[in-house]
Scaffold this motif. Structure first.
Motif, PDB file in Angstrom:
ATOM      1  N   ASP A 114       0.946  -1.212  -0.280  1.00 26.60           N
ATOM      2  CA  ASP A 114      -0.006   0.159  -0.315  1.00 26.60           C
ATOM      3  C   ASP A 114       0.801   1.824   0.093  1.00 26.60           C
ATOM      4  OD1 ASP A 114      -2.484  -1.540  -0.086  1.00 26.60           O
ATOM      5  OD2 ASP A 114      -2.820  -1.070   1.832  1.00 26.60           O
ATOM      6  N   MET A 115       2.098   1.287   0.272  1.00 29.45           N
ATOM      7  CA  MET A 115       2.601   2.493   0.536  1.00 29.45           C
ATOM      8  C   MET A 115       3.328   2.594  -1.054  1.00 29.45           C
ATOM      9  SD  MET A 115       2.677   3.883   3.831  1.00 29.45           S
ATOM     10  CE  MET A 115       3.645   5.047   3.119  1.00 29.45           C
ATOM     11  N   ALA A 116       4.159   1.399  -1.358  1.00 29.60           N
ATOM     12  CA  ALA A 116       4.870   1.288  -2.826  1.00 29.60           C
ATOM     13  C   ALA A 116       2.748   2.301  -3.601  1.00 29.60           C
ATOM     14  CB  ALA A 116       4.496   0.803  -3.357  1.00 29.60           C
ATOM     15  N   GLY A 117       1.742   1.965  -3.251  1.00 30.35           N
ATOM     16  CA  GLY A 117       0.735   1.954  -4.490  1.00 30.35           C
ATOM     17  C   GLY A 117       0.418   3.376  -4.202  1.00 30.35           C
ATOM     18  N   LEU A 118       0.462   4.129  -2.847  1.00 34.98           N
ATOM     19  CA  LEU A 118       0.658   5.202  -2.393  1.00 34.98           C
ATOM     20  C   LEU A 118       0.657   6.484  -2.792  1.00 34.98           C
ATOM     21  CD1 LEU A 118      -0.644   4.800   1.163  1.00 34.98           C
ATOM     22  CD2 LEU A 118      -2.533   5.327  -0.751  1.00 34.98           C
ATOM     23  N   VAL A 119       3.077   6.063  -3.305  1.00 27.41           N
ATOM     24  CA  VAL A 119       3.985   6.824  -3.631  1.00 27.41           C
ATOM     25  C   VAL A 119       3.562   6.661  -5.599  1.00 27.41           C
ATOM     26  CG1 VAL A 119       5.787   7.053  -3.857  1.00 27.41           C
ATOM     27  CG2 VAL A 119       5.045   6.450  -1.402  1.00 27.41           C
ATOM     28  N   ILE A 120       3.251   5.747  -5.884  1.00 22.78           N
ATOM     29  CA  ILE A 120       3.580   5.939  -7.031  1.00 22.78           C
ATOM     30  C   ILE A 120       2.131   5.599  -7.824  1.00 22.78           C
ATOM     31  CG2 ILE A 120       5.169   3.677  -7.360  1.00 22.78           C
ATOM     32  CD1 ILE A 120       3.027   1.875  -8.029  1.00 22.78           C
ATOM     33  N   ALA A 121       0.923   5.508  -7.160  1.00 21.70           N
ATOM     34  CA  ALA A 121      -0.103   5.911  -8.414  1.00 21.70           C
ATOM     35  C   ALA A 121      -1.223   7.336  -7.652  1.00 21.70           C
ATOM     36  CB  ALA A 121      -1.240   4.509  -7.963  1.00 21.70           C
TER      37      ALA A 121
END
Length: 231
Positions: A114-121
């Protein structure tokens, strides 16, 4: 159910007061993270108040992205790791602790995804029927949501402490009702419900119902308060 910036800021103020009061009664360091839940939800509700103001055009043009990210950081990223970790810290040795540690690992996977998702999208937030609907193409996937619920609620339900399990049952009930009634704004409404529900933790710590050393019992040892400077 109607929400607004005023409701979010009011909830934040009430939760902050109760959160500090809860921390005043903590006698064991391992229970400190779990006792911090009401105060953490206070900051979270404050962030959603900022989202409301941003979507209503009452803050600067860059405020929407920043406030939505701040809300999502806790609701989507931190919470699935924080909750099982807080429960694991209070668990005595045994199969329940091992199971909760497994769920903590699941929460760590969800946290990383989720942290990766919040950063990239970018996360989209819109006001829909007096609630805020959040959507993110990476974090909104079904398998992620299922693991999120498993880590967050599963750890509570597996706890040795009856009062923690009770808190978990109430969260599952709220989760189910919110999904059926306001599924389009699930993140916002369930977090608001969970935040308000967290006030019950004050009563448990005030009564010393959560005793890490003696789960579901009454310890004869009166330990000093961890945060004595709050008293």
């Amino acid at each position: 159910m109607c929400f607004s910036a005023t409701a979010s800021f009011t909830a934040a103020a009430v939760l902050a007061t109760i959160g500090v009061a809860t921390l005043r009664h903590v006698r064991e360091p391992r229970a400190l993270l779990f006792a911090s839940v009401p105060l953490l939800f206070a900051f979270h509700q404050f962030s959603e108040g900022l989202v409301w103001l941003s979507l209503e055009g009452r803050l600067g043009r860059y405020a929407v992205d920043h406030s939505v990210f701040l809300f999502s950081l806790y609701a989507i990223g931190i919470l699935p790791l924080l909750m099982p970790t807080a429960v694991a810290l209070m668990e005595p040795p045994g199969w329940r602790r091992r199971a909760v540690l497994v769920l903590t690992g699941v929460g760590a996977v969800v946290f990383a995804w989720d942290m990766a998702g919040l950063v990239i999208a970018p996360t989209c937030a819109v006001i829909d029927q007096h609630s805020i609907a959040y959507s993110n193409p990476v974090t909104s996937r079904l398998w992620v949501s299922l693991l999120y619920i498993l880590a967050t609620c599963g750890a509570l339900l597996l706890s040795t402490h009856r009062v923690v399990r009770g808190y978990g049952v109430l969260n599952v009930i709220g989760l189910t009702v919110v999904h059926l009634v306001k599924g389009y704004a699930f993140a916002s409404v369930w977090c608001f419900y969970a935040a308000v529900l967290s006030v019950v933790l004050y009563r448990q710590f005030h009564r010393q119902d959560i005793d890490v050393a003696v789960p579901n019992g009454t310890s004869g040892v009166r330990r000093p308060f961890v945060l004595s400077w709050l008293r």
